[in-house]
Design a protein around this motif. Structure first.
Motif, PDB file in Angstrom:
ATOM      1  N   THR A  94     -16.265   5.559  -0.344  1.00  0.00           N
ATOM      2  CA  THR A  94     -14.839   5.842  -0.431  1.00  0.00           C
ATOM      3  C   THR A  94     -14.099   5.220   0.745  1.00  0.00           C
ATOM      4  OG1 THR A  94     -15.220   7.896  -1.633  1.00  0.00           O
ATOM      5  CG2 THR A  94     -13.108   7.694  -0.491  1.00  0.00           C
ATOM      6  N   ASN A  95     -14.652   5.380   1.937  1.00  0.00           N
ATOM      7  CA  ASN A  95     -14.013   4.789   3.117  1.00  0.00           C
ATOM      8  C   ASN A  95     -13.956   3.269   3.016  1.00  0.00           C
ATOM      9  OD1 ASN A  95     -13.627   7.293   4.235  1.00  0.00           O
ATOM     10  ND2 ASN A  95     -15.416   7.196   5.554  1.00  0.00           N
ATOM     11  N   ALA A  96     -15.035   2.661   2.562  1.00  0.00           N
ATOM     12  CA  ALA A  96     -15.049   1.200   2.412  1.00  0.00           C
ATOM     13  C   ALA A  96     -14.035   0.756   1.371  1.00  0.00           C
ATOM     14  CB  ALA A  96     -16.445   0.721   2.045  1.00  0.00           C
ATOM     15  N   ASN A  97     -13.918   1.501   0.277  1.00  0.00           N
ATOM     16  CA  ASN A  97     -12.918   1.164  -0.745  1.00  0.00           C
ATOM     17  C   ASN A  97     -11.500   1.294  -0.197  1.00  0.00           C
ATOM     18  OD1 ASN A  97     -14.416   0.337  -2.975  1.00  0.00           O
ATOM     19  ND2 ASN A  97     -14.808   2.433  -3.617  1.00  0.00           N
ATOM     20  N   GLN A  98     -11.260   2.304   0.643  1.00  0.00           N
ATOM     21  CA  GLN A  98      -9.935   2.463   1.237  1.00  0.00           C
ATOM     22  C   GLN A  98      -9.604   1.286   2.150  1.00  0.00           C
ATOM     23  OE1 GLN A  98     -10.275   6.301   3.092  1.00  0.00           O
ATOM     24  NE2 GLN A  98      -9.670   7.396   1.237  1.00  0.00           N
ATOM     25  N   ALA A 118     -14.634  -8.968   3.548  1.00  0.00           N
ATOM     26  CA  ALA A 118     -15.957  -9.426   3.092  1.00  0.00           C
ATOM     27  C   ALA A 118     -17.041  -8.409   3.470  1.00  0.00           C
ATOM     28  CB  ALA A 118     -16.277 -10.797   3.702  1.00  0.00           C
ATOM     29  N   VAL A 119     -16.962  -7.885   4.672  1.00  0.00           N
ATOM     30  CA  VAL A 119     -17.938  -6.881   5.105  1.00  0.00           C
ATOM     31  C   VAL A 119     -17.775  -5.597   4.301  1.00  0.00           C
ATOM     32  CG1 VAL A 119     -18.674  -5.428   7.046  1.00  0.00           C
ATOM     33  CG2 VAL A 119     -18.214  -7.856   7.413  1.00  0.00           C
ATOM     34  N   ALA A 120     -16.528  -5.199   4.018  1.00  0.00           N
ATOM     35  CA  ALA A 120     -16.279  -3.995   3.219  1.00  0.00           C
ATOM     36  C   ALA A 120     -16.868  -4.154   1.818  1.00  0.00           C
ATOM     37  CB  ALA A 120     -14.787  -3.699   3.143  1.00  0.00           C
ATOM     38  N   ARG A 121     -16.722  -5.341   1.228  1.00  0.00           N
ATOM     39  CA  ARG A 121     -17.310  -5.591  -0.093  1.00  0.00           C
ATOM     40  C   ARG A 121     -18.836  -5.482  -0.043  1.00  0.00           C
ATOM     41  NH1 ARG A 121     -13.263 -10.308  -0.999  1.00  0.00           N
ATOM     42  NH2 ARG A 121     -11.658  -9.262  -2.204  1.00  0.00           N
ATOM     43  N   GLN A 122     -19.437  -6.039   1.013  1.00  0.00           N
ATOM     44  CA  GLN A 122     -20.889  -5.936   1.161  1.00  0.00           C
ATOM     45  C   GLN A 122     -21.317  -4.483   1.325  1.00  0.00           C
ATOM     46  OE1 GLN A 122     -21.628  -8.434   4.539  1.00  0.00           O
ATOM     47  NE2 GLN A 122     -21.720 -10.324   3.346  1.00  0.00           N
ATOM     48  N   LEU A 123     -20.534  -3.721   2.087  1.00  0.00           N
ATOM     49  CA  LEU A 123     -20.855  -2.312   2.309  1.00  0.00           C
ATOM     50  C   LEU A 123     -20.781  -1.522   1.007  1.00  0.00           C
ATOM     51  CD1 LEU A 123     -21.492   0.058   4.159  1.00  0.00           C
ATOM     52  CD2 LEU A 123     -19.044   0.244   4.647  1.00  0.00           C
TER      53      LEU A 123
END
Length: 148
Positions: A94-98, A118-123
């Motif tokens: 959820t945090n990464a999506n935010q 890019a890092v958020a997508r990987q996460l």
């Protein structure tokens, strides 16, 4: 409270279904002042009435869905730890999506936004894979528990 205990209580307390007719039968139980306060505090923490929490736990035990502490097995703890882990992983996702939503929302871009996105997508991808693995492991543990 251990994560396994927390997950078991949350699962049991929210599973008790409403009935078509009002529950009219009572069972009177006596608690010390400290015990009553602990029950009510736990019920408030789960956004439940004290009677609902106690009733759900008792009925879950009677249906074999919740063991008393001395009746719990290592498999019960494992399943509940998986449930707690899944909740924590979902929060990370959820945090990464935010973060990704904020970066994709437009506005003035900062030089590091593309790298963070890019890092958020990987996460998010890693969390999805991990959640799937946790779900699979919990299902295997539950299936093995029922078969035993």
């Amino acid at each position: 409270m251990r994560a396994a205990d927390e997950a078991a209580l949350r699962r049991v307390a929210h599973r008790r279904a409403r009935q078509d007719v009002q529950r009219k039968e009572r069972v009177d139980v006596r608690y010390s002042t400290d015990e009553k306060q602990a029950i009510l505090a736990e019920a408030r923490r789960h956004n439940l009435a004290g009677a609902h929490l106690v009733g759900a736990i008792v009925m879950a035990h009677l249906h074999g869905e919740l063991a008393l502490p001395e009746q719990r097995t290592a498999i019960d703890d494992l399943i509940d730890e998986y449930a707690a882990l899944r909740i924590q992983l979902a929060r990370i996702g959820t945090n990464a999506n935010q973060i990704a939503h904020r970066l994709n929302a437009g506005g003035e871009a900062h030089p590091v936004d593309a790298a963070v996105l890019a890092v958020a997508r990987q996460l998010v991808a890693a969390v999805r894979q991990t959640v799937t693995a946790v779900d699979t492991a919990a299902d295997v543990a539950a299936t093995n528990c029922r078969a035993a």
